[in-house]
Design an enzyme around this catalytic site. Structure first.
Site, PDB file in Angstrom:
ATOM      1  N   GLY A   1       6.591  27.273  56.200  1.00  0.00           N
ATOM      2  CA  GLY A   1       7.272  25.991  56.345  1.00  0.00           C
ATOM      3  C   GLY A   1       7.933  25.612  55.044  1.00  0.00           C
ATOM      4  O   GLY A   1       7.846  26.328  54.041  1.00  0.00           O
TER       5      GLY A   1
ATOM      6  N   GLY B   1      10.836  22.448  53.004  1.00  0.00           N
ATOM      7  CA  GLY B   1      11.790  21.349  53.072  1.00  0.00           C
ATOM      8  C   GLY B   1      12.753  21.434  51.923  1.00  0.00           C
ATOM      9  O   GLY B   1      12.971  22.497  51.337  1.00  0.00           O
ATOM     10  N   GLY B   2      13.320  20.279  51.552  1.00  0.00           N
ATOM     11  CA  GLY B   2      14.328  20.256  50.505  1.00  0.00           C
ATOM     12  C   GLY B   2      13.783  20.627  49.146  1.00  0.00           C
ATOM     13  O   GLY B   2      14.516  21.124  48.297  1.00  0.00           O
ATOM     14  N   MET B   3      12.490  20.356  48.901  1.00  0.00           N
ATOM     15  CA  MET B   3      11.939  20.601  47.570  1.00  0.00           C
ATOM     16  C   MET B   3      11.428  22.022  47.393  1.00  0.00           C
ATOM     17  O   MET B   3      11.527  22.591  46.321  1.00  0.00           O
ATOM     18  CB  MET B   3      10.793  19.615  47.297  1.00  0.00           C
ATOM     19  CG  MET B   3      10.210  19.720  45.898  1.00  0.00           C
ATOM     20  SD  MET B   3      11.457  19.482  44.623  1.00  0.00           S
ATOM     21  CE  MET B   3      10.535  20.117  43.201  1.00  0.00           C
ATOM     22  N   GLY B   4      10.868  22.628  48.448  1.00  0.00           N
ATOM     23  CA  GLY B   4      10.306  23.955  48.296  1.00  0.00           C
ATOM     24  C   GLY B   4       9.811  24.500  49.616  1.00  0.00           C
ATOM     25  O   GLY B   4      10.130  23.983  50.689  1.00  0.00           O
TER      26      GLY B   4
ATOM     27  N   VAL C   1       6.411  26.878  51.671  1.00  0.00           N
ATOM     28  CA  VAL C   1       5.057  27.415  51.661  1.00  0.00           C
ATOM     29  C   VAL C   1       5.089  28.754  52.391  1.00  0.00           C
ATOM     30  O   VAL C   1       5.633  28.854  53.503  1.00  0.00           O
ATOM     31  CB  VAL C   1       4.065  26.455  52.343  1.00  0.00           C
ATOM     32  CG1 VAL C   1       2.666  27.078  52.380  1.00  0.00           C
ATOM     33  CG2 VAL C   1       4.015  25.117  51.616  1.00  0.00           C
TER      34      VAL C   1
ATOM     35  N   LYS D   1       2.868  28.020  47.391  1.00  0.00           N
ATOM     36  CA  LYS D   1       3.828  26.913  47.452  1.00  0.00           C
ATOM     37  C   LYS D   1       4.821  27.046  46.311  1.00  0.00           C
ATOM     38  O   LYS D   1       4.440  27.080  45.141  1.00  0.00           O
ATOM     39  CB  LYS D   1       3.114  25.565  47.376  1.00  0.00           C
ATOM     40  CG  LYS D   1       4.053  24.378  47.529  1.00  0.00           C
ATOM     41  CD  LYS D   1       3.308  23.066  47.703  1.00  0.00           C
ATOM     42  CE  LYS D   1       2.605  22.636  46.440  1.00  0.00           C
ATOM     43  NZ  LYS D   1       1.989  21.293  46.597  1.00  0.00           N
TER      44      LYS D   1
ATOM     45  N   ASP E   1      -0.644  10.156  48.429  1.00  0.00           N
ATOM     46  CA  ASP E   1       0.386  10.641  49.351  1.00  0.00           C
ATOM     47  C   ASP E   1      -0.247  11.123  50.650  1.00  0.00           C
ATOM     48  O   ASP E   1       0.098  12.185  51.167  1.00  0.00           O
ATOM     49  CB  ASP E   1       1.202  11.764  48.701  1.00  0.00           C
ATOM     50  CG  ASP E   1       2.571  11.958  49.380  1.00  0.00           C
ATOM     51  OD1 ASP E   1       3.054  10.998  50.014  1.00  0.00           O
ATOM     52  OD2 ASP E   1       3.134  13.059  49.283  1.00  0.00           O
TER      53      ASP E   1
END
Length: 465
Positions: free
Chosen positions: A20, A22-25, A27, A42, A141
């Site tokens: 999986g 997203g925009g940041m990195g 896994v 990650k 978070d």
């Protein structure tokens, strides 16, 4: 950073399959060639070319590893094994979890999960938070993507580094989020970082898990902030969990149900929870007073000898302090009771945007102090980490200004963005002095901080009448 199947990380971990991202990195599932076991890896995007971002990303990846390592034996927390570098970017090596996140479960069941599953999620995360809080660690978070449910039904809390990409509805600092806005507790928006904030975030997560609806998610960060501080969501249809979720979403942290109390509620519904008034108008000027000047305070105290005291904060004439030693700074405590705020009149059309501007600025200051006080970094790296959130805050505050409808509010919010830029520039200009061991002068940063306090305070009369 080159990331694809077959890549060898740190000469030991070979990437197998993307799990999986997203925009940041991303896994990845990877094979530990030394121990011959599978692990999760990650990665972080787009940091290698920027020295400031690279230093900050590596520092926060290490911080996540330290937090998780302190809790690695807990059965409800995903263990972090190591942090390595690949192509100049940090890579976190974690336990591989065979299962799905609560976010993924909701993708498959958009109307909400069954009550037994939600209760299992609640108890598992409560156990994880109890262990973290006892160790002095606040997750900051808790949200559906960070709660895993294994194929066997076991619940795990992950991502203690708050290192996700800053999308439109998130407050960020160079790849490290203060928290996804829709899940942040009201007091954290005002600078109070308490363990009770994690309980609020879990309450929002459980509300969404039970109903499929994120109660405070809106189409922008300012709108989400306004919903958190002003909106009372309907009671969720969550069966026996309903009272517990409502108690976790008390906007007052002093009367919000704690971990132990929620546990009792899940076992016995007859637990009295004090009812509170609706959250008062945003404490705009209090936030400004609380946060303004903290960066100058941190600079003065974090870069000088332990023998100095808070009474030696910089004056308007500026202060020269040795840059060789960096003891940890503790920010002064100031009450954030809304009763003390100037912004208690009727909100104008840009009131939510004004609140967002001050909130983002305050978080930028807080994150600068965190970067300044990181004991694992050198003085140069500390200063670099202190500069980046101010630049990120500048960008975000300018974006908020672009949505303002009144000229006065737009101009004042833009002035706050300029103040953050001035503070960042003033700090960055001192890097040569720090590298050479010369005296560090706080005058420019102090003046910018005073101006930021003034501009933030002015918003009270501009945005409320």
């Amino acid at each position: 950073m080159s990331v694809h199947a077959g890549v060898l990380i740190a000469g030991r971990y070979r990437l197998v399959a993307r799990l999986g991202g997203g925009g940041m990195g991303e896994v990845w599932q990877a094979r530990d060639l030394s121990l011959n076991v599978d692990v999760a890896v990650k990665t972080v995007r787009n940091v290698a070319e920027d020295p400031e971002r690279r230093r900050a990303a590596i520092a926060y990846a290490r911080k996540e590893a330290q937090h998780a390592a302190a809790l690695r034996d807990h059965p409800n927390i995903v263990a972090v094994h190591d942090v390595v570098e690949h192509d100049g970017a940090p890579v976190t090596i974690m336990r591989l979890v065979q299962g799905r996140s609560v976010a993924q479960l909701l993708d498959a069941a958009p109307g909400g999960l069954d009550e037994a599953t939600v209760e299992r999620i609640a108890l598992g995360v409560l156990d994880a938070l109890d262990a973290a809080h006892r160790a002095g660690i606040r997750h900051r978070d808790v949200k559906p993507p960070n709660v895993m449910v294994t194929d066997a039904g076991h619940v795990l809390l992950t991502d203690f580094g708050i290192a996700k990409h800053g999308a439109d509805t998130r407050i960020t600092r160079d790849g490290a989020v203060v928290g996804t806005v829709a899940y942040i507790a009201p007091e954290r928006l005002m600078g109070q970082d308490l363990p009770a904030g994690d309980v609020w975030s879990l309450g929002v997560t459980l509300y969404q898990a039970a109903t499929g609806i994120s109660p405070f998610e809106r189409d922008s960060a300012p709108a989400s902030i306004h919903a958190i501080t002003h909106h009372q969501p309907p009671r969720p249809a969550a069966g026996a969990l309903t009272s517990a979720i409502v108690a976790m979403l008390d906007k007052d942290p002093s009367t919000r149900a704690g971990v132990a109390q929620v546990r009792r509620m899940l076992g016995d519904e007859v637990v009295a929870i004090p009812r509170k008034r609706e959250w008062l108008a945003p404490a705009l000027s209090v936030v400004a007073v609380t946060m303004a000047g903290l960066l100058a305070f941190a600079v003065t105290n974090a870069l000088k000898d332990d023998s100095d005291t808070p009474e030696s904060m910089p004056s308007d004439r500026g202060t020269s302090t040795p840059a060789a030693t960096t003891p940890v700074t503790t920010a002064p405590t100031v009450s954030t009771s809304p009763k003390s705020a100037k912004a208690t009149g009727s909100p104008g059309p840009d009131a939510s945007l004004c609140t967002a501007a001050v909130t983002i600025s305050s978080n930028a200051l807080q994150l600068s102090i965190i970067g300044m006080n990181d004991p694992n970094n050198s003085p140069v790296d500390r200063m670099t980490s202190a500069v980046q959130p101010l630049r990120t805050g500048t960008t975000q505050v300018n974006e908020v200004a672009g949505h303002a409808t009144t000229p006065a509010a737009k101009a004042k919010i833009q002035a706050m963005a300029n103040d953050l830029t001035a503070m960042a520039d003033a700090l960055y200009a001192q890097l040569p002095a720090i590298r050479s061991g010369q005296d560090f002068n706080t005058k420019a940063a102090d003046l910018a901080g005073k101006q930021l306090r003034t501009d933030a305070g002015d918003l009270g009369s501009i945005c409320w009448t």
